[in-house]
Scaffold this active site. Structure first.
Site, PDB file in Angstrom:
ATOM      1  N   TYR A   1       5.971   9.857 -12.248  1.00  0.00           N
ATOM      2  CA  TYR A   1       4.572  10.287 -12.234  1.00  0.00           C
ATOM      3  C   TYR A   1       4.148  10.766 -13.618  1.00  0.00           C
ATOM      4  CZ  TYR A   1       0.316  12.750 -10.811  1.00  0.00           C
ATOM      5  OH  TYR A   1      -0.987  13.174 -10.686  1.00  0.00           O
TER       6      TYR A   1
ATOM      7  N   SER B   1      -3.286  13.867 -15.742  1.00  0.00           N
ATOM      8  CA  SER B   1      -2.611  15.017 -15.139  1.00  0.00           C
ATOM      9  C   SER B   1      -1.962  15.840 -16.237  1.00  0.00           C
ATOM     10  CB  SER B   1      -1.537  14.557 -14.146  1.00  0.00           C
ATOM     11  OG  SER B   1      -0.795  15.669 -13.666  1.00  0.00           O
TER      12      SER B   1
END
Length: 267
Positions: free
Chosen positions: A142, A129
């Site tokens: 995250y 990501s």
């Protein structure tokens, strides 16, 4: 012979889009899902796999090898979102996120490596990501789990060089998928000192996903990587400003970059 592809998290979102795209291109695609029986309309074979359950990983890999005799490409796509003030996220939820986003992909890699060594070939693509390149407010866990996967890929690449096994990262920005629905959200408690900034940031994050790019952009990017003889270490896929944010982090002083992020998240 068609190349055999294993995609974790293939029942929805990016994984489903990539699986359908590669199937159309003539690849033999196996996707995975926690509950494949729910997706009878899948355009490629779905097998049961939970990335933090090594028993299911082993069974799925053995099934594919028994059927096809090889695994050419692994796309580590399965992942989970998590949001909240780090102070208020239960430790068990932090560990669960790392189990899915970091240790899970490593376990799938370990399961396919013996076969790829026998073949003296293989490609492993880790879907990370753009959030993994920076510590984002209320997405810190995250960011950390995806950033860890980015770094472990760098180490893995060098360790696997002698076996002609290639590995790379593909880091997406915001895409229009159902990831927000599957996130763990730390409760927005009325007595929390983070109530307003966390609530505002959560709303902004959901807007970004809802207005995100078409997942087909990831499909095309991964197809291009597959057809690259010597893939780069890192690829970024998304809107210009999302990718440019990584460049800015590299060239700007830390405090100025931090201020830009805080302005973006209205903090």
């Amino acid at each position: 012979m068609s190349k055999v592809v294993l995609i974790t998290g293939g029942s929805s979102g990016i994984g489903k889009s990539v699986g359908e795209f590669l199937t159309q291109k003539g690849f033999k695609v196996y996707g995975t899902s926690r509950s494949p029986e729910k997706y009878n309309d899948s355009k490629f074979t779905l097998l049961q796999l939970v990335v933090n359950d090594t028993t299911t990983i082993t069974k799925t890999v053995e099934t594919i090898i028994a059927t096809e005799g090889k695994i050419d490409i692994l796309i580590n796509n399965a992942g989970a979102g998590i949001t909240g003030p780090i102070e208020e996220i239960p430790e068990a939820e932090m560990k669960a996120n790392f189990d899915t986003n970091f240790f899970g992909p490593i376990n799938v890699i370990k399961a396919v490596l013996p076969q790829m060594r026998v073949q003296q070939s293989g490609l492993i693509i880790n879907v990370t990501s753009i959030a993994g390149y920076m510590g984002l407010p209320y997405r810190g866990i995250y960011s950390a789990s995806k950033g860890a996967l980015e770094l472990i890929t760098e180490a893995f690449r060098m360790e696997l060089k002698d076996f002609n096994i290639k590995m790379t990262n593909v880091a997406p920005g915001d895409f229009a998928t159902n990831i927000a629905a599957g996130r763990y959200h730390a409760p927005l408690n009325s007595d929390s000192p983070y109530k307003k900034p966390y609530g505002d940031t959560l709303e902004l994050m959901n807007e970004h996903v809802d207005g995100g790019s078409n997942p087909n952009m990831m499909s095309e990017a991964i197809f291009k990587v597959i057809n690259t003889k010597n893939p780069k270490v890192h690829y970024k896929v998304g809107e210009f400003m999302q990718k440019f944010s990584i460049v800015l982090k590299r060239i700007l002083p830390d405090k100025i970059y931090e201020k830009l992020l805080m302005n973006h998240y209205r903090l």
